[in-house]
Design a protein around this motif. Structure first.
Motif, PDB file in Angstrom:
ATOM      1  N   VAL A  33       0.841  -1.199   0.000  1.00  0.00           N
ATOM      2  CA  VAL A  33       0.000   0.000   0.000  1.00  0.00           C
ATOM      3  C   VAL A  33       0.876   1.250   0.000  1.00  0.00           C
ATOM      4  O   VAL A  33       0.630   2.205  -0.753  1.00  0.00           O
ATOM      5  CB  VAL A  33      -0.964  -0.008   1.209  1.00  0.00           C
ATOM      6  CG1 VAL A  33      -1.680   1.322   1.341  1.00  0.00           C
ATOM      7  CG2 VAL A  33      -1.965  -1.148   1.077  1.00  0.00           C
ATOM      8  N   ALA A  34       1.926   1.253   0.801  1.00  0.00           N
ATOM      9  CA  ALA A  34       2.814   2.416   0.886  1.00  0.00           C
ATOM     10  C   ALA A  34       3.529   2.670  -0.446  1.00  0.00           C
ATOM     11  O   ALA A  34       3.724   3.828  -0.837  1.00  0.00           O
ATOM     12  CB  ALA A  34       3.838   2.209   2.001  1.00  0.00           C
ATOM     13  N   LEU A  35       3.904   1.614  -1.147  1.00  0.00           N
ATOM     14  CA  LEU A  35       4.585   1.775  -2.429  1.00  0.00           C
ATOM     15  C   LEU A  35       3.701   2.437  -3.480  1.00  0.00           C
ATOM     16  O   LEU A  35       4.197   3.113  -4.376  1.00  0.00           O
ATOM     17  CB  LEU A  35       5.059   0.414  -2.951  1.00  0.00           C
ATOM     18  CG  LEU A  35       6.287  -0.169  -2.277  1.00  0.00           C
ATOM     19  CD1 LEU A  35       6.533  -1.601  -2.755  1.00  0.00           C
ATOM     20  CD2 LEU A  35       7.509   0.696  -2.555  1.00  0.00           C
ATOM     21  N   ARG A  36       2.389   2.255  -3.384  1.00  0.00           N
ATOM     22  CA  ARG A  36       1.473   2.817  -4.378  1.00  0.00           C
ATOM     23  C   ARG A  36       0.885   4.161  -3.949  1.00  0.00           C
ATOM     24  O   ARG A  36       0.081   4.735  -4.669  1.00  0.00           O
ATOM     25  CB  ARG A  36       0.324   1.846  -4.645  1.00  0.00           C
ATOM     26  CG  ARG A  36       0.776   0.561  -5.228  1.00  0.00           C
ATOM     27  CD  ARG A  36       0.256   0.183  -6.576  1.00  0.00           C
ATOM     28  NE  ARG A  36      -0.809   0.956  -7.139  1.00  0.00           N
ATOM     29  CZ  ARG A  36      -0.706   1.590  -8.308  1.00  0.00           C
ATOM     30  NH1 ARG A  36       0.408   1.558  -8.981  1.00  0.00           N
ATOM     31  NH2 ARG A  36      -1.728   2.242  -8.786  1.00  0.00           N
ATOM     32  N   GLU A  37       1.291   4.664  -2.797  1.00  0.00           N
ATOM     33  CA  GLU A  37       0.728   5.919  -2.306  1.00  0.00           C
ATOM     34  C   GLU A  37       0.950   7.042  -3.315  1.00  0.00           C
ATOM     35  O   GLU A  37       2.054   7.246  -3.806  1.00  0.00           O
ATOM     36  CB  GLU A  37       1.364   6.289  -0.970  1.00  0.00           C
ATOM     37  CG  GLU A  37       0.668   7.433  -0.280  1.00  0.00           C
ATOM     38  CD  GLU A  37       1.179   7.665   1.128  1.00  0.00           C
ATOM     39  OE1 GLU A  37       1.011   8.788   1.620  1.00  0.00           O
ATOM     40  OE2 GLU A  37       1.755   6.738   1.713  1.00  0.00           O
ATOM     41  N   GLY A  38      -0.130   7.722  -3.653  1.00  0.00           N
ATOM     42  CA  GLY A  38      -0.062   8.833  -4.606  1.00  0.00           C
ATOM     43  C   GLY A  38      -0.107   8.400  -6.060  1.00  0.00           C
ATOM     44  O   GLY A  38      -0.169   9.241  -6.955  1.00  0.00           O
ATOM     45  N   ALA A  39      -0.065   7.110  -6.337  1.00  0.00           N
ATOM     46  CA  ALA A  39      -0.110   6.616  -7.722  1.00  0.00           C
ATOM     47  C   ALA A  39      -1.564   6.534  -8.188  1.00  0.00           C
ATOM     48  O   ALA A  39      -2.483   6.472  -7.370  1.00  0.00           O
ATOM     49  CB  ALA A  39       0.534   5.235  -7.803  1.00  0.00           C
ATOM     50  N   PRO A  40      -1.780   6.526  -9.494  1.00  0.00           N
ATOM     51  CA  PRO A  40      -3.149   6.373  -9.987  1.00  0.00           C
ATOM     52  C   PRO A  40      -3.725   5.029  -9.552  1.00  0.00           C
ATOM     53  O   PRO A  40      -2.982   4.059  -9.374  1.00  0.00           O
ATOM     54  CB  PRO A  40      -3.006   6.410 -11.512  1.00  0.00           C
ATOM     55  CG  PRO A  40      -1.599   6.753 -11.811  1.00  0.00           C
ATOM     56  CD  PRO A  40      -0.814   6.660 -10.563  1.00  0.00           C
ATOM     57  N   SER A  41      -5.039   4.976  -9.391  1.00  0.00           N
ATOM     58  CA  SER A  41      -5.655   3.724  -8.959  1.00  0.00           C
ATOM     59  C   SER A  41      -5.565   2.687 -10.074  1.00  0.00           C
ATOM     60  O   SER A  41      -5.507   3.017 -11.256  1.00  0.00           O
ATOM     61  CB  SER A  41      -7.107   3.942  -8.552  1.00  0.00           C
ATOM     62  OG  SER A  41      -7.843   4.401  -9.653  1.00  0.00           O
TER      63      SER A  41
END
Length: 72
Positions: A33-41
Motif C-alpha cells: 500500500v505504501a509503495l502505491r501511495e499517490g499513484a493512480p488507482s
C-alpha cells in the motif's frame, strides 16, 4: 534462475498458516500500500475469485489474460 522448493505430501492448511505468518511478520500488505501511495488507482476488470474455494494458478492465469485484453 530461481528454483522453488518442492514439497511432497503437502499440508496445505499448514503451508497457508506459514505463508500468512511470513507476510504478517514482513508487513507485506502495508508495504504494498505504501509503495502505491499517490499513484493512480489500478482497477481489475475481472471479478473476485470463485466463492467455492481458493483460486488455483489456472484461475489466476485466465483472469489475468481477461483483464489484459479488456485493458489494452
Amino acid at each position: 534462475m530461481k528454483k522453488f522448493n518442492e514439497r511432497s505430501r503437502q499440508n496445505l492448511s499448514e503451508l497457508n498458516k506459514e505463508m500468512l505468518a511470513s507476510w504478517e511478520a514482513e508487513r507485506l500488505f502495508e508495504q504494498s500500500v505504501a509503495l502505491r501511495e499517490g499513484a493512480p488507482s489500478f482497477v481489475f476488470y475481472e471479478g473476485p475469485p470463485s466463492a467455492n474455494g481458493m483460486p488455483g494458478i489456472h484461475h489466476v492465469m485466465a483472469r489475468t489474460i481477461k483483464d489484459l485484453f479488456c485493458r489494452y
